[in-house]
Motif scaffolding. Structure first.
Motif, PDB file in Angstrom:
ATOM      1  N   LYS A 182      -0.594 -55.766 -84.772  1.00 29.54           N
ATOM      2  CA  LYS A 182       0.707 -55.862 -84.114  1.00 29.54           C
ATOM      3  C   LYS A 182       1.063 -54.612 -83.323  1.00 29.54           C
ATOM      4  O   LYS A 182       2.044 -54.589 -82.603  1.00 29.54           O
ATOM      5  N   GLY A 183       0.261 -53.555 -83.406  1.00 29.55           N
ATOM      6  CA  GLY A 183       0.538 -52.319 -82.702  1.00 29.55           C
ATOM      7  C   GLY A 183       0.131 -52.324 -81.239  1.00 29.55           C
ATOM      8  O   GLY A 183      -0.081 -51.283 -80.654  1.00 29.55           O
ATOM      9  N   SER A 184       0.039 -53.476 -80.622  1.00 29.82           N
ATOM     10  CA  SER A 184      -0.278 -53.589 -79.204  1.00 29.82           C
ATOM     11  C   SER A 184       1.014 -53.601 -78.391  1.00 29.82           C
ATOM     12  O   SER A 184       2.112 -53.696 -78.947  1.00 29.82           O
ATOM     13  N   LEU A 185       0.877 -53.533 -77.070  1.00 28.40           N
ATOM     14  CA  LEU A 185       2.063 -53.628 -76.214  1.00 28.40           C
ATOM     15  C   LEU A 185       2.802 -54.934 -76.483  1.00 28.40           C
ATOM     16  O   LEU A 185       4.024 -54.944 -76.625  1.00 28.40           O
ATOM     17  N   TYR A 186       2.082 -56.027 -76.587  1.00 24.76           N
ATOM     18  CA  TYR A 186       2.683 -57.337 -76.877  1.00 24.76           C
ATOM     19  C   TYR A 186       3.481 -57.287 -78.182  1.00 24.76           C
ATOM     20  O   TYR A 186       4.635 -57.721 -78.241  1.00 24.76           O
TER      21      TYR A 186
ATOM     22  N   ALA B  21      -3.317 -49.273 -65.887  1.00 23.64           N
ATOM     23  CA  ALA B  21      -3.552 -48.874 -64.493  1.00 23.64           C
ATOM     24  C   ALA B  21      -3.091 -49.938 -63.501  1.00 23.64           C
ATOM     25  O   ALA B  21      -2.808 -49.629 -62.353  1.00 23.64           O
ATOM     26  N   LYS B  22      -3.012 -51.185 -63.938  1.00 24.35           N
ATOM     27  CA  LYS B  22      -2.582 -52.285 -63.068  1.00 24.35           C
ATOM     28  C   LYS B  22      -1.328 -52.930 -63.666  1.00 24.35           C
ATOM     29  O   LYS B  22      -1.407 -53.977 -64.315  1.00 24.35           O
ATOM     30  N   PRO B  23      -0.167 -52.316 -63.454  1.00 20.02           N
ATOM     31  CA  PRO B  23       1.073 -52.806 -64.083  1.00 20.02           C
ATOM     32  C   PRO B  23       1.397 -54.277 -63.800  1.00 20.02           C
ATOM     33  O   PRO B  23       1.902 -54.969 -64.681  1.00 20.02           O
TER      34      PRO B  23
ATOM     35  N   GLN C 127       0.500 -60.797 -68.019  1.00 27.30           N
ATOM     36  CA  GLN C 127      -0.028 -61.160 -69.338  1.00 27.30           C
ATOM     37  C   GLN C 127       1.077 -61.245 -70.382  1.00 27.30           C
ATOM     38  O   GLN C 127       1.084 -62.150 -71.215  1.00 27.30           O
ATOM     39  N   ILE C 128       2.010 -60.307 -70.348  1.00 30.86           N
ATOM     40  CA  ILE C 128       3.112 -60.320 -71.306  1.00 30.86           C
ATOM     41  C   ILE C 128       4.043 -61.493 -71.019  1.00 30.86           C
ATOM     42  O   ILE C 128       4.494 -62.186 -71.934  1.00 30.86           O
ATOM     43  N   TYR C 129       4.305 -61.764 -69.755  1.00 29.71           N
ATOM     44  CA  TYR C 129       5.193 -62.878 -69.391  1.00 29.71           C
ATOM     45  C   TYR C 129       4.648 -64.210 -69.913  1.00 29.71           C
ATOM     46  O   TYR C 129       5.408 -65.046 -70.410  1.00 29.71           O
ATOM     47  N   LYS C 130       3.345 -64.399 -69.820  1.00 29.57           N
ATOM     48  CA  LYS C 130       2.727 -65.644 -70.298  1.00 29.57           C
ATOM     49  C   LYS C 130       2.980 -65.866 -71.785  1.00 29.57           C
ATOM     50  O   LYS C 130       3.044 -67.001 -72.244  1.00 29.57           O
TER      51      LYS C 130
END
Length: 147
Positions: free
Chosen positions: A38-42, A73-75, A81-84
């Motif tokens: 769970k320690g990911s950006l998501y 590097a590619k915001p 990816q987060i929006y999905k």
């Protein structure tokens, strides 16, 4: 947020439910590989969003010094990816400092009557920790849509 705001925030104190600092000295995980990661950006977007929204700032050491990061590097790809997964937009911007690049992720609060989940697990932020929501918390959120 600009560099002056960032430095003021770092000088003001510690992390809280609406603020997380990460050094991200190596490439930081966007989605996490499985439920236990769970320690990911998501994961942090889920927990912070369920707790009212806030910021995750990458390129900051545990002692609140700017160390810079090469992560994300590619915001635009990261936001997609987060929006999905959240069906909610985050914003990402970079701040170039003398010490290195800092990435600021603004996480919106969850919508009324709806919670975010991380691979099926509803997380929340308590202090500096991400924890699974209990059934009462989930029930309260779902009741919001009825009221």
């Amino acid at each position: 947020m600009n560099e002056k705001d960032l430095r003021r925030l770092l000088a003001s104190g510690s992390e809280k439910e609406s603020l997380e600092f990460k050094s991200a000295s190596k490439d930081y995980s966007i989605l996490g590989g499985h439920k236990k990661d769970k320690g990911s950006l998501y994961g942090y977007c889920v927990g912070i969003g369920n707790s009212g929204g806030g910021k995750i700032i990458f390129g900051i050491s545990d002692d609140h010094k700017i160390v810079g990061t090469k992560s994300f590097a590619k915001p635009e790809e990261v936001k997609s990816q987060i929006y999905k997964r959240l069906n909610s937009k985050i914003s990402i911007h970079e701040i170039e400092t003398e010490e290195g690049r800092v990435v600021v992720v603004d996480v919106p609060p969850r919508q009324k009557g709806r919670y975010f989940d991380f691979h099926g697990i509803p997380l929340t932020r308590v202090g500096e920790e991400l924890i699974e929501m209990n059934q009462d918390e989930i029930r309260q959120i779902l009741q919001e849509s009825i009221e």
